[in-house]
Design a protein around this motif. Structure first.
Motif, PDB file in Angstrom:
ATOM      1  N   LYS A 127      31.904  48.850  46.799  1.00  0.00           N
ATOM      2  CA  LYS A 127      31.720  49.885  47.695  1.00  0.00           C
ATOM      3  C   LYS A 127      31.455  51.244  46.225  1.00  0.00           C
ATOM      4  O   LYS A 127      30.611  52.153  46.546  1.00  0.00           O
ATOM      5  CB  LYS A 127      32.614  50.118  48.370  1.00  0.00           C
ATOM      6  N   PHE A 128      32.062  50.873  45.368  1.00  0.00           N
ATOM      7  CA  PHE A 128      31.498  52.055  43.957  1.00  0.00           C
ATOM      8  C   PHE A 128      30.697  51.487  42.901  1.00  0.00           C
ATOM      9  O   PHE A 128      30.113  52.540  41.838  1.00  0.00           O
ATOM     10  CB  PHE A 128      33.360  52.035  43.589  1.00  0.00           C
ATOM     11  N   GLY A 129      30.182  50.510  43.354  1.00  0.00           N
ATOM     12  CA  GLY A 129      29.353  49.860  42.428  1.00  0.00           C
ATOM     13  C   GLY A 129      29.451  48.994  41.011  1.00  0.00           C
ATOM     14  O   GLY A 129      29.238  49.351  40.441  1.00  0.00           O
ATOM     15  N   ILE A 130      31.181  48.665  41.483  1.00  0.00           N
ATOM     16  CA  ILE A 130      31.637  48.420  39.890  1.00  0.00           C
ATOM     17  C   ILE A 130      31.963  46.834  40.491  1.00  0.00           C
ATOM     18  O   ILE A 130      31.948  46.279  41.635  1.00  0.00           O
ATOM     19  CB  ILE A 130      32.633  48.094  40.163  1.00  0.00           C
ATOM     20  N   LYS A 131      30.710  46.028  39.438  1.00  0.00           N
ATOM     21  CA  LYS A 131      31.122  44.347  40.455  1.00  0.00           C
ATOM     22  C   LYS A 131      31.278  43.760  38.539  1.00  0.00           C
ATOM     23  O   LYS A 131      31.419  44.211  37.430  1.00  0.00           O
ATOM     24  CB  LYS A 131      29.781  44.031  39.935  1.00  0.00           C
ATOM     25  N   PRO A 132      32.312  42.457  39.259  1.00  0.00           N
ATOM     26  CA  PRO A 132      32.372  42.026  37.674  1.00  0.00           C
ATOM     27  C   PRO A 132      31.805  41.504  36.888  1.00  0.00           C
ATOM     28  O   PRO A 132      30.177  41.019  37.658  1.00  0.00           O
ATOM     29  CB  PRO A 132      33.821  40.690  38.671  1.00  0.00           C
ATOM     30  N   LEU A 133      32.121  41.448  35.623  1.00  0.00           N
ATOM     31  CA  LEU A 133      31.176  40.323  34.758  1.00  0.00           C
ATOM     32  C   LEU A 133      30.558  38.996  34.842  1.00  0.00           C
ATOM     33  O   LEU A 133      30.219  38.092  34.541  1.00  0.00           O
ATOM     34  CB  LEU A 133      31.483  40.644  33.476  1.00  0.00           C
ATOM     35  N   GLY A 134      32.216  38.475  35.316  1.00  0.00           N
ATOM     36  CA  GLY A 134      32.647  37.277  35.641  1.00  0.00           C
ATOM     37  C   GLY A 134      34.026  37.019  36.586  1.00  0.00           C
ATOM     38  O   GLY A 134      34.602  37.599  36.273  1.00  0.00           O
ATOM     39  N   ILE A 135      33.617  35.815  36.736  1.00  0.00           N
ATOM     40  CA  ILE A 135      34.749  35.150  37.352  1.00  0.00           C
ATOM     41  C   ILE A 135      34.962  33.624  37.767  1.00  0.00           C
ATOM     42  O   ILE A 135      34.222  32.716  37.470  1.00  0.00           O
ATOM     43  CB  ILE A 135      34.846  35.467  39.108  1.00  0.00           C
ATOM     44  N   GLU A 136      35.959  33.623  37.279  1.00  0.00           N
ATOM     45  CA  GLU A 136      36.691  32.055  36.613  1.00  0.00           C
ATOM     46  C   GLU A 136      37.691  31.459  38.027  1.00  0.00           C
ATOM     47  O   GLU A 136      38.838  32.582  37.772  1.00  0.00           O
ATOM     48  CB  GLU A 136      36.723  31.552  35.361  1.00  0.00           C
ATOM     49  N   GLY A 137      37.629  30.332  37.750  1.00  0.00           N
ATOM     50  CA  GLY A 137      38.315  29.165  38.717  1.00  0.00           C
ATOM     51  C   GLY A 137      37.955  29.781  40.529  1.00  0.00           C
ATOM     52  O   GLY A 137      40.039  29.216  40.831  1.00  0.00           O
ATOM     53  N   TYR A 138      37.464  30.320  40.458  1.00  0.00           N
ATOM     54  CA  TYR A 138      37.783  30.763  41.726  1.00  0.00           C
ATOM     55  C   TYR A 138      37.680  29.503  42.877  1.00  0.00           C
ATOM     56  O   TYR A 138      38.212  29.257  44.035  1.00  0.00           O
ATOM     57  CB  TYR A 138      36.387  31.519  42.523  1.00  0.00           C
ATOM     58  N   GLU A 139      36.696  28.928  42.238  1.00  0.00           N
ATOM     59  CA  GLU A 139      36.988  27.316  43.494  1.00  0.00           C
ATOM     60  C   GLU A 139      37.644  26.551  43.454  1.00  0.00           C
ATOM     61  O   GLU A 139      38.431  25.870  44.637  1.00  0.00           O
ATOM     62  CB  GLU A 139      35.598  25.831  42.762  1.00  0.00           C
ATOM     63  N   LEU A 140      38.772  26.697  42.522  1.00  0.00           N
ATOM     64  CA  LEU A 140      40.274  25.433  42.412  1.00  0.00           C
ATOM     65  C   LEU A 140      41.419  26.940  43.000  1.00  0.00           C
ATOM     66  O   LEU A 140      41.910  26.168  44.104  1.00  0.00           O
ATOM     67  CB  LEU A 140      40.741  25.384  41.491  1.00  0.00           C
ATOM     68  N   GLY A 141      41.707  27.643  42.697  1.00  0.00           N
ATOM     69  CA  GLY A 141      42.559  28.364  43.696  1.00  0.00           C
ATOM     70  C   GLY A 141      43.561  28.819  42.783  1.00  0.00           C
ATOM     71  O   GLY A 141      44.449  28.884  42.895  1.00  0.00           O
ATOM     72  N   GLN A 142      43.569  27.919  42.096  1.00  0.00           N
ATOM     73  CA  GLN A 142      45.166  27.496  40.438  1.00  0.00           C
ATOM     74  C   GLN A 142      45.386  28.922  39.768  1.00  0.00           C
ATOM     75  O   GLN A 142      46.262  29.670  39.697  1.00  0.00           O
ATOM     76  CB  GLN A 142      45.083  26.659  39.858  1.00  0.00           C
ATOM     77  N   TRP A 143      44.041  29.343  39.212  1.00  0.00           N
ATOM     78  CA  TRP A 143      44.196  30.316  38.404  1.00  0.00           C
ATOM     79  C   TRP A 143      42.850  31.389  38.414  1.00  0.00           C
ATOM     80  O   TRP A 143      42.451  30.768  37.970  1.00  0.00           O
ATOM     81  CB  TRP A 143      44.608  29.661  36.907  1.00  0.00           C
ATOM     82  N   ILE A 144      42.724  32.319  38.751  1.00  0.00           N
ATOM     83  CA  ILE A 144      41.440  32.869  38.510  1.00  0.00           C
ATOM     84  C   ILE A 144      41.414  34.035  37.804  1.00  0.00           C
ATOM     85  O   ILE A 144      42.449  35.089  38.367  1.00  0.00           O
ATOM     86  CB  ILE A 144      41.172  33.810  40.734  1.00  0.00           C
ATOM     87  N   VAL A 145      40.612  34.130  36.972  1.00  0.00           N
ATOM     88  CA  VAL A 145      39.906  35.591  35.993  1.00  0.00           C
ATOM     89  C   VAL A 145      38.716  36.183  36.992  1.00  0.00           C
ATOM     90  O   VAL A 145      37.462  35.797  36.881  1.00  0.00           O
ATOM     91  CB  VAL A 145      40.036  34.977  35.473  1.00  0.00           C
ATOM     92  N   ILE A 146      39.236  38.370  36.982  1.00  0.00           N
ATOM     93  CA  ILE A 146      37.904  38.556  37.100  1.00  0.00           C
ATOM     94  C   ILE A 146      37.542  39.574  35.884  1.00  0.00           C
ATOM     95  O   ILE A 146      38.655  40.409  35.577  1.00  0.00           O
ATOM     96  CB  ILE A 146      38.278  39.430  38.026  1.00  0.00           C
ATOM     97  N   ASP A 147      36.872  39.228  35.137  1.00  0.00           N
ATOM     98  CA  ASP A 147      36.807  39.974  33.996  1.00  0.00           C
ATOM     99  C   ASP A 147      35.484  41.350  34.871  1.00  0.00           C
ATOM    100  O   ASP A 147      34.555  41.864  35.420  1.00  0.00           O
ATOM    101  CB  ASP A 147      35.873  39.244  32.810  1.00  0.00           C
ATOM    102  N   TYR A 148      36.225  42.385  33.992  1.00  0.00           N
ATOM    103  CA  TYR A 148      35.569  43.746  34.845  1.00  0.00           C
ATOM    104  C   TYR A 148      35.514  45.006  33.108  1.00  0.00           C
ATOM    105  O   TYR A 148      35.087  45.749  33.639  1.00  0.00           O
ATOM    106  CB  TYR A 148      36.314  44.760  36.028  1.00  0.00           C
ATOM    107  N   ASP A 149      35.152  43.958  31.920  1.00  0.00           N
ATOM    108  CA  ASP A 149      34.884  44.237  30.675  1.00  0.00           C
ATOM    109  C   ASP A 149      35.888  45.142  30.466  1.00  0.00           C
ATOM    110  O   ASP A 149      37.343  44.193  29.663  1.00  0.00           O
ATOM    111  CB  ASP A 149      34.166  45.978  31.194  1.00  0.00           C
TER     112      ASP A 149
END
Length: 93
Positions: A61-83
């Protein structure tokens, strides 16, 4: 958005959705790839995915998008990279 402000906003979003054990770690003086780590836990893989969806939706909503998201499919450990801020969401069985 300044990295400290972004980190605080993410923490507020996590708190509003009942994330557990939220920790903010200032890593700016130790590494050059980010300023903050946010670490938290959730009680199910569905909650880790829900937290990820909520954070990304609200920040877009603020125009901020993650550079990447890892681990979402399994949901055990998710990393969201906002730089400058990296979010780690763990499923704590």
């Amino acid at each position: 958005m300044e990295s400290k402000v972004l980190a605080e906003e993410i923490i507020n979003l996590l708190e509003s959705k009942k994330a557990q054990d939220i920790v903010l770690i200032d890593i700016s003086k130790k590494v050059d790839f980010a300023d903050y780590f946010i670490i938290c836990s959730a009680h199910s893989t569905k909650q880790t995915q829900g937290l990820t969806d909520f954070i990304t939706f609200e920040l877009e909503k603020f125009g901020i998008k993650p550079l990447g998201i890892e681990g979402y499919e399994l949901g055990q450990w998710i990393v969201i990279d906002y730089d400058t801020v990296i979010v780690h969401i763990f499923y704590e069985p």
